[in-house]
Design a protein around this motif. Sequence first.
Motif, PDB file in Angstrom:
ATOM      1  N   VAL A   6      -2.437  -8.664  34.480  1.00  0.00           N
ATOM      2  CA  VAL A   6      -2.348  -8.114  33.127  1.00  0.00           C
ATOM      3  C   VAL A   6      -2.560  -6.606  33.146  1.00  0.00           C
ATOM      4  CG1 VAL A   6      -3.218 -10.269  32.137  1.00  0.00           C
ATOM      5  CG2 VAL A   6      -4.798  -8.391  32.558  1.00  0.00           C
ATOM      6  N   ALA A   7      -2.113  -5.960  32.087  1.00  0.00           N
ATOM      7  CA  ALA A   7      -2.349  -4.523  31.903  1.00  0.00           C
ATOM      8  C   ALA A   7      -3.432  -4.342  30.845  1.00  0.00           C
ATOM      9  CB  ALA A   7      -1.070  -3.822  31.475  1.00  0.00           C
ATOM     10  N   LEU A   8      -4.334  -3.449  31.102  1.00  0.00           N
ATOM     11  CA  LEU A   8      -5.381  -3.096  30.143  1.00  0.00           C
ATOM     12  C   LEU A   8      -4.958  -1.818  29.443  1.00  0.00           C
ATOM     13  CD1 LEU A   8      -8.221  -3.273  28.882  1.00  0.00           C
ATOM     14  CD2 LEU A   8      -9.095  -2.114  30.934  1.00  0.00           C
ATOM     15  N   ILE A   9      -4.843  -1.881  28.119  1.00  0.00           N
ATOM     16  CA  ILE A   9      -4.409  -0.714  27.342  1.00  0.00           C
ATOM     17  C   ILE A   9      -5.557  -0.266  26.438  1.00  0.00           C
ATOM     18  CG2 ILE A   9      -2.741   0.174  25.675  1.00  0.00           C
ATOM     19  CD1 ILE A   9      -0.766  -1.942  26.635  1.00  0.00           C
ATOM     20  N   LEU A  10      -6.012   0.948  26.643  1.00  0.00           N
ATOM     21  CA  LEU A  10      -7.073   1.532  25.835  1.00  0.00           C
ATOM     22  C   LEU A  10      -6.444   2.492  24.836  1.00  0.00           C
ATOM     23  CD1 LEU A  10     -10.103   1.897  25.268  1.00  0.00           C
ATOM     24  CD2 LEU A  10     -10.155   3.636  27.081  1.00  0.00           C
ATOM     25  N   LEU A  11      -6.586   2.170  23.568  1.00  0.00           N
ATOM     26  CA  LEU A  11      -5.934   2.931  22.500  1.00  0.00           C
ATOM     27  C   LEU A  11      -6.839   4.061  22.021  1.00  0.00           C
ATOM     28  CD1 LEU A  11      -4.557  -0.178  20.578  1.00  0.00           C
ATOM     29  CD2 LEU A  11      -3.332   1.263  22.209  1.00  0.00           C
ATOM     30  N   ALA A  12      -6.386   5.298  22.223  1.00  0.00           N
ATOM     31  CA  ALA A  12      -7.209   6.471  21.905  1.00  0.00           C
ATOM     32  C   ALA A  12      -6.405   7.549  21.199  1.00  0.00           C
ATOM     33  CB  ALA A  12      -7.826   7.027  23.192  1.00  0.00           C
ATOM     34  N   VAL A  52      -3.842   5.515  26.111  1.00  0.00           N
ATOM     35  CA  VAL A  52      -2.850   6.101  25.203  1.00  0.00           C
ATOM     36  C   VAL A  52      -3.517   7.180  24.354  1.00  0.00           C
ATOM     37  CG1 VAL A  52      -1.129   5.653  23.418  1.00  0.00           C
ATOM     38  CG2 VAL A  52      -1.633   3.890  25.128  1.00  0.00           C
ATOM     39  N   LEU A  53      -3.005   8.398  24.470  1.00  0.00           N
ATOM     40  CA  LEU A  53      -3.576   9.562  23.784  1.00  0.00           C
ATOM     41  C   LEU A  53      -2.565  10.185  22.838  1.00  0.00           C
ATOM     42  CD1 LEU A  53      -5.057  11.280  26.954  1.00  0.00           C
ATOM     43  CD2 LEU A  53      -6.367   9.991  25.247  1.00  0.00           C
ATOM     44  N   LYS A  54      -3.070  11.004  21.922  1.00  0.00           N
ATOM     45  CA  LYS A  54      -2.167  11.793  21.088  1.00  0.00           C
ATOM     46  C   LYS A  54      -1.915  13.139  21.769  1.00  0.00           C
ATOM     47  CE  LYS A  54      -6.004  13.156  18.085  1.00  0.00           C
ATOM     48  NZ  LYS A  54      -6.561  12.981  16.721  1.00  0.00           N
ATOM     49  N   PRO A  55      -0.872  13.844  21.372  1.00  0.00           N
ATOM     50  CA  PRO A  55      -0.561  15.132  22.004  1.00  0.00           C
ATOM     51  C   PRO A  55      -1.723  16.126  21.855  1.00  0.00           C
ATOM     52  CG  PRO A  55       1.283  14.390  20.653  1.00  0.00           C
ATOM     53  CD  PRO A  55       0.131  13.472  20.358  1.00  0.00           C
ATOM     54  N   SER A  82       0.971   3.196  19.121  1.00  0.00           N
ATOM     55  CA  SER A  82       0.214   3.343  20.367  1.00  0.00           C
ATOM     56  C   SER A  82       0.295   2.077  21.204  1.00  0.00           C
ATOM     57  CB  SER A  82      -1.249   3.681  20.069  1.00  0.00           C
ATOM     58  OG  SER A  82      -1.365   5.001  19.584  1.00  0.00           O
ATOM     59  N   ILE A  83       0.295   0.929  20.542  1.00  0.00           N
ATOM     60  CA  ILE A  83       0.446  -0.336  21.271  1.00  0.00           C
ATOM     61  C   ILE A  83       1.818  -0.383  21.938  1.00  0.00           C
ATOM     62  CG2 ILE A  83       0.579  -2.850  21.027  1.00  0.00           C
ATOM     63  CD1 ILE A  83      -1.419  -2.601  18.701  1.00  0.00           C
ATOM     64  N   VAL A  84       2.847  -0.047  21.175  1.00  0.00           N
ATOM     65  CA  VAL A  84       4.207  -0.051  21.714  1.00  0.00           C
ATOM     66  C   VAL A  84       4.338   0.957  22.856  1.00  0.00           C
ATOM     67  CG1 VAL A  84       6.636   0.425  21.188  1.00  0.00           C
ATOM     68  CG2 VAL A  84       5.231  -0.875  19.566  1.00  0.00           C
ATOM     69  N   ARG A  85       3.721   2.124  22.698  1.00  0.00           N
ATOM     70  CA  ARG A  85       3.780   3.151  23.755  1.00  0.00           C
ATOM     71  C   ARG A  85       3.109   2.637  25.027  1.00  0.00           C
ATOM     72  NH1 ARG A  85       4.918   5.546  27.292  1.00  0.00           N
ATOM     73  NH2 ARG A  85       4.750   7.772  27.808  1.00  0.00           N
ATOM     74  N   LEU A 101     -10.127  -0.676  21.971  1.00  0.00           N
ATOM     75  CA  LEU A 101     -10.100   0.540  21.154  1.00  0.00           C
ATOM     76  C   LEU A 101     -11.135   1.537  21.652  1.00  0.00           C
ATOM     77  CD1 LEU A 101      -9.856  -1.036  17.573  1.00  0.00           C
ATOM     78  CD2 LEU A 101      -7.999  -0.416  19.136  1.00  0.00           C
ATOM     79  N   ALA A 102     -10.741   2.798  21.730  1.00  0.00           N
ATOM     80  CA  ALA A 102     -11.604   3.828  22.297  1.00  0.00           C
ATOM     81  C   ALA A 102     -12.788   4.185  21.410  1.00  0.00           C
ATOM     82  CB  ALA A 102     -10.790   5.083  22.600  1.00  0.00           C
ATOM     83  N   ASP A 103     -12.771   3.751  20.148  1.00  0.00           N
ATOM     84  CA  ASP A 103     -13.927   4.051  19.284  1.00  0.00           C
ATOM     85  C   ASP A 103     -14.895   2.874  19.220  1.00  0.00           C
ATOM     86  OD1 ASP A 103     -12.455   2.296  17.733  1.00  0.00           O
ATOM     87  OD2 ASP A 103     -12.417   3.559  15.942  1.00  0.00           O
ATOM     88  N   MET A 104     -14.786   1.959  20.198  1.00  0.00           N
ATOM     89  CA  MET A 104     -15.716   0.832  20.308  1.00  0.00           C
ATOM     90  C   MET A 104     -16.470   0.990  21.625  1.00  0.00           C
ATOM     91  SD  MET A 104     -13.386  -2.262  18.729  1.00  0.00           S
ATOM     92  CE  MET A 104     -14.809  -3.301  18.343  1.00  0.00           C
ATOM     93  N   PRO A 105     -17.547   1.802  21.623  1.00  0.00           N
ATOM     94  CA  PRO A 105     -18.180   2.241  22.870  1.00  0.00           C
ATOM     95  C   PRO A 105     -18.989   1.192  23.617  1.00  0.00           C
ATOM     96  CG  PRO A 105     -19.457   2.997  20.984  1.00  0.00           C
ATOM     97  CD  PRO A 105     -18.195   2.388  20.432  1.00  0.00           C
ATOM     98  N   LEU A 106     -19.190   0.036  23.030  1.00  0.00           N
ATOM     99  CA  LEU A 106     -20.067  -0.955  23.653  1.00  0.00           C
ATOM    100  C   LEU A 106     -19.318  -2.106  24.308  1.00  0.00           C
ATOM    101  CD1 LEU A 106     -22.841  -0.981  20.907  1.00  0.00           C
ATOM    102  CD2 LEU A 106     -22.667   0.420  22.962  1.00  0.00           C
ATOM    103  N   ILE A 107     -17.996  -2.090  24.242  1.00  0.00           N
ATOM    104  CA  ILE A 107     -17.202  -3.102  24.940  1.00  0.00           C
ATOM    105  C   ILE A 107     -17.217  -2.789  26.432  1.00  0.00           C
ATOM    106  CG2 ILE A 107     -14.840  -3.937  25.284  1.00  0.00           C
ATOM    107  CD1 ILE A 107     -14.457  -3.708  22.272  1.00  0.00           C
ATOM    108  N   THR A 108     -17.373  -3.824  27.238  1.00  0.00           N
ATOM    109  CA  THR A 108     -17.547  -3.637  28.676  1.00  0.00           C
ATOM    110  C   THR A 108     -16.503  -4.394  29.489  1.00  0.00           C
ATOM    111  OG1 THR A 108     -18.987  -5.563  28.946  1.00  0.00           O
ATOM    112  CG2 THR A 108     -20.042  -3.475  28.302  1.00  0.00           C
TER     113      THR A 108
END
Length: 196
Positions: A6-12, A52-55, A82-85, A101-108
Amino acid sequence: MNSESVALILLAAGESSRFRGEKLLTDFRGKPLLQWSLDNLESVVALKKILVLKPDFEIKKFRTGTFRTVVNENYSDGLSTSIVRGMEECPKSCEGIVLSLADMPLITGEDVKCLLDSVRPDDEMVSFVFRGEKGFPTFISKKLFPELSRISGDKGAYQLVKRNLASIREIEGGRHNVFDIDVPGKIVHSDHDYSF
């Protein structure tokens, strides 16, 4: 489900509109908010790990480790872009993706392992839930990729469930699976408001 399939996608690439500033650069317990997610998920072994980042995001301030960074030029059109990207970067051999999601700092990384260990062959989506609230990370099977690639707006993959295009199985999580930083007060009062 083998994590190496699987691919892990971190949305930021969010706009941080409710935060009134770039929240991923904001200090949370001694380091920038985004660094928590990067560090906590560094232990995950995956087919690919995509950030995934913004410009123009100041990514040079961070240790990205094993994540490959990609830019979502259409980030202002909502979370779906961002998901599609991120999906665009997934190898064809990918059996599914894990979204966080990058604003969920406690997920491990342990959360990702627990999630993938629970995946059954017929699952389309699997996600944590806490007290009735859908949480993260979320697993999405490759069988949903065609529909997922067509989502739009500021809603995530769950819109497929709401539109009866996908089924989701929920597994019991903890408060950290739903805890996010969306307003400045959550940074300031996190010790008081949240029992870690």
